[in-house]
Scaffold this motif. Structure first.
Motif, mmCIF file in Angstrom:
data_model
loop_
_atom_site.group_PDB
_atom_site.id
_atom_site.type_symbol
_atom_site.label_atom_id
_atom_site.label_comp_id
_atom_site.label_asym_id
_atom_site.label_seq_id
_atom_site.Cartn_x
_atom_site.Cartn_y
_atom_site.Cartn_z
ATOM 1 N N LEU A 28 0.857 -1.179 0.000
ATOM 2 C CA LEU A 28 0.000 0.000 0.000
ATOM 3 C C LEU A 28 0.893 1.229 0.000
ATOM 4 O O LEU A 28 1.792 1.347 0.827
ATOM 5 C CB LEU A 28 -0.883 -0.022 1.253
ATOM 6 C CG LEU A 28 -1.820 1.140 1.497
ATOM 7 C CD1 LEU A 28 -2.889 1.183 0.413
ATOM 8 C CD2 LEU A 28 -2.466 1.008 2.855
ATOM 9 N N THR A 29 0.676 2.132 -0.949
ATOM 10 C CA THR A 29 1.450 3.366 -1.032
ATOM 11 C C THR A 29 0.577 4.528 -0.569
ATOM 12 O O THR A 29 -0.501 4.749 -1.105
ATOM 13 C CB THR A 29 1.939 3.629 -2.471
ATOM 14 O OG1 THR A 29 2.740 2.521 -2.883
ATOM 15 C CG2 THR A 29 2.760 4.897 -2.546
ATOM 16 N N LEU A 30 1.060 5.245 0.428
ATOM 17 C CA LEU A 30 0.361 6.427 0.938
ATOM 18 C C LEU A 30 1.105 7.664 0.466
ATOM 19 O O LEU A 30 2.316 7.773 0.645
ATOM 20 C CB LEU A 30 0.317 6.410 2.472
ATOM 21 C CG LEU A 30 -0.311 5.190 3.134
ATOM 22 C CD1 LEU A 30 -0.179 5.299 4.641
ATOM 23 C CD2 LEU A 30 -1.749 5.058 2.729
ATOM 24 N N GLN A 31 0.385 8.583 -0.156
ATOM 25 C CA GLN A 31 0.967 9.832 -0.637
ATOM 26 C C GLN A 31 0.705 10.938 0.384
ATOM 27 O O GLN A 31 -0.409 11.053 0.881
ATOM 28 C CB GLN A 31 0.337 10.230 -1.978
ATOM 29 C CG GLN A 31 0.584 9.266 -3.093
ATOM 30 C CD GLN A 31 2.010 9.345 -3.642
ATOM 31 O OE1 GLN A 31 2.691 10.344 -3.490
ATOM 32 N NE2 GLN A 31 2.427 8.270 -4.272
ATOM 33 N N LEU A 32 1.736 11.733 0.655
ATOM 34 C CA LEU A 32 1.558 12.854 1.569
ATOM 35 C C LEU A 32 0.674 13.915 0.940
ATOM 36 O O LEU A 32 -0.216 14.457 1.578
ATOM 37 C CB LEU A 32 2.911 13.438 1.955
ATOM 38 C CG LEU A 32 2.929 14.516 3.018
ATOM 39 C CD1 LEU A 32 2.299 13.998 4.309
ATOM 40 C CD2 LEU A 32 4.328 14.992 3.287
ATOM 41 N N PHE A 33 0.899 14.177 -0.343
ATOM 42 C CA PHE A 33 0.090 15.134 -1.089
ATOM 43 C C PHE A 33 -0.544 14.412 -2.266
ATOM 44 O O PHE A 33 0.145 13.684 -2.977
ATOM 45 C CB PHE A 33 0.942 16.311 -1.589
ATOM 46 C CG PHE A 33 1.593 17.069 -0.476
ATOM 47 C CD1 PHE A 33 0.860 17.891 0.345
ATOM 48 C CD2 PHE A 33 2.960 16.939 -0.239
ATOM 49 C CE1 PHE A 33 1.450 18.587 1.385
ATOM 50 C CE2 PHE A 33 3.561 17.624 0.788
ATOM 51 C CZ PHE A 33 2.816 18.450 1.599
ATOM 52 N N PRO A 34 -1.829 14.616 -2.500
ATOM 53 C CA PRO A 34 -2.466 13.949 -3.635
ATOM 54 C C PRO A 34 -1.861 14.414 -4.950
ATOM 55 O O PRO A 34 -1.420 15.544 -5.079
ATOM 56 C CB PRO A 34 -3.940 14.353 -3.520
ATOM 57 C CG PRO A 34 -3.962 15.524 -2.611
ATOM 58 C CD PRO A 34 -2.739 15.467 -1.759
#
Length: 106
Positions: free
Chosen positions: A96-102
């Motif tokens: 799962l990759t979580l982005q700090l900024f969309p």
């Protein structure tokens, strides 16, 4: 003039007390649901990434308000890597990759 200031201040204070729910703190942790027996249960939710910070040469990610380093567990996820704007978590074979900024691109 003094009565006008007091009246304005009172109006400001009373309007702040009636803020709608959508104006709540966006960094607050998600609500925990409880079932009919009163036992708290948490649905499998995607962790919320709110901050990535450098500590010396190491990066630290804030997931659901908790600091995590590479290799640490966050619930059932293991922190695989922390990049400049993203965190990769693993749960078994699933990543799962979580982005700090969309992303701004469509």
């Amino acid at each position: 003039m003094n009565k006008l200031n007091i009246c304005g201040f009172s109006l400001l204070c009373s309007s702040m007390l009636s803020l709608p729910l959508w104006a709540a703190d966006p960094t607050a942790p998600e609500a925990v649901l409880s079932d009919s027996t009163g036992v708290k249960t948490e649905a499998q939710q995607v962790p919320k990434l709110s901050l990535i910070r450098l500590e010396g040469k190491e990066r630290l990610a804030i997931l659901d308000g908790q600091p995590r380093r590479v290799g640490a567990m966050h619930g059932s996820y293991k922190v695989v890597s922390i990049g400049a704007g993203r965190v990769i978590l693993a749960q078994g074979q699933r990543q799962l990759t979580l982005q700090l900024f969309p992303s701004m691109t469509k």
